[in-house]
Design a protein around this motif. Structure first.
Motif, PDB file in Angstrom:
ATOM      1  N   SER A 134      44.105  34.940  35.076  1.00  0.00           N
ATOM      2  CA  SER A 134      42.808  35.967  35.855  1.00  0.00           C
ATOM      3  C   SER A 134      43.934  37.864  35.554  1.00  0.00           C
ATOM      4  N   TRP A 150      38.350  46.453  38.937  1.00  0.00           N
ATOM      5  CA  TRP A 150      37.671  45.817  39.777  1.00  0.00           C
ATOM      6  C   TRP A 150      38.245  45.277  40.701  1.00  0.00           C
ATOM      7  N   LEU A 151      38.783  44.672  42.112  1.00  0.00           N
ATOM      8  CA  LEU A 151      39.127  44.264  42.862  1.00  0.00           C
ATOM      9  C   LEU A 151      40.734  44.628  42.593  1.00  0.00           C
ATOM     10  N   ASP A 173      36.882  36.809  43.384  1.00  0.00           N
ATOM     11  CA  ASP A 173      36.944  37.644  41.509  1.00  0.00           C
ATOM     12  C   ASP A 173      35.807  36.808  41.040  1.00  0.00           C
TER      13      ASP A 173
END
Length: 545
Positions: A134, A150-151, A173
């Protein structure tokens, strides 16, 4: 990868691999963007063996466009569905069924893969023998092009995670697209997307993946660009939150995801999913309640209350305090109440508006008639983390624009810290860069009275049409600081459009306004062209109504 996270000496990167990745692209009536998405996948180079584009019964020419691309590109296969599935899960499953490579990833037709994405993901997968890799996704606001990670904290450094229980934050996520999956892992565990219309199919799919306990690698590389078009005529399924059906679908998907984790014995991940729901989903939708009608608010309140009643007390206790407060107010009241204050406490950063009641022993309360919602954490948190409220009044004028600020005390905590000065930054929302900065003193108003400050803004210096956020940094005598945004004060003469003289453009239209989370912000439109643009936008809104 960082040897501290892998438990050994740094490994040597393997040699380049033969094509091993399939990119599944799904599309429905998106002829304007799908070619760009497909080309971004093909441009990844030799690591991509095939791109499977699934046309979900489009009627706008998406299918023929994909066929034309495939005629010149042997790596592109097009799958045509004869009936629209109503969601994203079924076409992704169709693409997964056609996958012939060891690894697969997913791409939406209105997004893109940045250069080198599949190489970075595949290198980590081969290096560490993982089932899942990821990487970082960025949200790109269009047409401005501003990008937000994002995150970002989750992907701040490389990590190797033997199983998800070792990193419960993985449940945060819920995107399926910034990841590379080992195809055999998905098939061996029967991991698929929900079929048919499911607005938040990512939630369910991600839970199924985590419940199968994949060996996972995280990499800090940007591997996906999520392109957000808020001004599009047709919003994406997840961005269109105007109807109560969207919230109900989100609740259903979250409930299913938590159930999957519990059934797999992953109680820690299930708790993490619930606390994330409180901190993210609940706060996001609570901020928007002021935009909805009474029927929506009632339905939202009832559905949310029923959902939160299924949580354990520890689930709510583990959530960050702003979302926890919102959840406790909803649980304590059978009908909607205190929506303006809920909107502000749900904001980022959180703000707690007056009044500030307390019970007889001095414990802070949300409201005197809701003793079941204590705010005792306010007495323990350091001042630089408190949900402070600074009211802001922006008064544009020919002789200068005054920004008046009023900082409210919070159960005596700010008086202890000693507010000293406030930095005021005017930030270009779309470019993410500051346009003006000012530092002004905070003046005490006496016992129980707010601190005040006033900054002079040079609005005629803003020479283009734009939206400007106001950011504040409060400085205390103990050398700490607190970042926040001003709450937009309302009253006669406030939040109205004003025309100011401009040397460069003749005039500048200025519109202070309250964002949907209650923050004070500003729109500008210089010159005759700006005036015409404002008039067109206003007419367009009236026609839509």
């Amino acid at each position: 990868m960082d040897p501290k996270t892998t438990g050994g000496a740094p490994a040597t990167a393997p040699p380049p691999a033969p094509p091993r990745v399939t990119v599944v692209v799904i599309a429905h009536d998106d002829a304007a963007h799908v070619a760009t998405a497909v080309r971004s996948a093909l441009a990844q180079g030799a690591s991509v063996a095939e791109v499977v584009a699934v046309d979900d019964a489009s009627t706008d020419g998406t299918g023929p466009l994909l066929d034309a691309l495939a005629a010149d590109e042997p790596r592109l296969t097009v799958v045509h569905r004869t009936a629209n599935s109503g969601g994203c899960g079924t076409p992704r499953n169709d693409g997964l069924d056609r996958t012939t490579t060891p690894y697969v990833m997913f791409l939406d037709s209105d997004d893109v893969l940045p250069p080198g994405a599949t190489d970075a993901l595949l290198t980590a997968a081969r290096l560490h023998g993982t089932d899942l890799v990821s990487g970082l996704c960025v949200r790109r606001e269009l047409p401005s092009g501003q990008e937000t990670p994002w995150l970002a904290r989750l992907y701040a450094r490389p990590a190797l995670i033997p199983e998800p229980a070792h990193r419960p934050a993985l449940v945060r996520d819920t995107l399926c697209v910034n990841k590379l999956y080992r195809t055999g892992f998905l098939r061996d565990h029967g991991v698929r997307f929900p079929e048919g219309r499911c607005l938040y199919e990512d939630f369910v799919f991600t839970a199924r993946v985590l419940a199968a306990r994949p060996r996972t690698a995280l990499i800090p590389d940007t591997v996906y660009v999520w392109q957000v078009r808020r001004t599009a005529e047709r919003l994406s399924l997840s961005l269109d939150r105007s109807g109560i059906g969207n919230w109900q679908a989100r609740l259903d998907a979250h409930r299913t995801a938590v159930g999957l984790l519990l059934d797999a014995g992953e109680k820690q991940l299930a708790r993490a999913a619930r606390t994330h729901f409180v901190d993210h989903s609940l706060r996001m939708y609570a901020r928007e309640l002021g935009l909805r009608d009474a029927a929506y608010r009632t339905a939202w309140w009832q559905a949310t209350r029923a959902h939160l009643e299924t949580f354990d007390a520890a689930d709510l206790d583990a959530a960050p305090s702003p979302g926890r407060v919102v959840g406790r107010v909803v649980l304590a009241s059978p009908t909607p109440r205190d929506l303006p204050r809920l909107r502000e406490i749900a904001a980022r950063p959180a703000r707690l508006l007056p009044p500030y009641p307390a019970d007889p022993d001095g414990t802070p309360l949300w409201a005197a008639d809701l003793p079941g919602v204590p705010l005792d954490h306010l007495l323990e948190r350091p001042a630089h983390l408190l949900p402070v409220t600074v009211e802001g009044e922006l008064r544009p004028g020919v002789r200068g624009t005054r920004l008046r600020l009023r900082l409210h005390d919070l159960y005596g905590r700010l008086a202890e810290a000693g507010p000293r000065t406030v930095d005021v930054t005017l930030l270009d929302r779309h470019r993410g860069v500051p346009a003006q900065r000012h530092t002004v003193p905070l003046t005490a108003g006496g016992p129980g009275a707010p601190w005040t400050a006033e900054a002079r803004l040079d609005l005629p210096a803003l020479t283009r049409t734009g939206t400007w956020d106001i950011r504040l940094r409060l400085h205390f005598t103990d050398a700490t600081h607190r970042d926040t945004t001003p709450h937009a004060a309302t009253g006669p003469g406030l939040l109205r459009r004003t025309a100011l003289p401009s040397r460069r453009h003749g005039l500048l239209l200025v519109q202070p306004y309250a964002t949907h989370s209650g923050s004070l912000a500003l729109r500008t439109a210089p010159g005759l062209r700006g005036l015409l643009a404002v008039t067109r936008r206003r007419a367009s809104r009236l026609l839509r109504r």
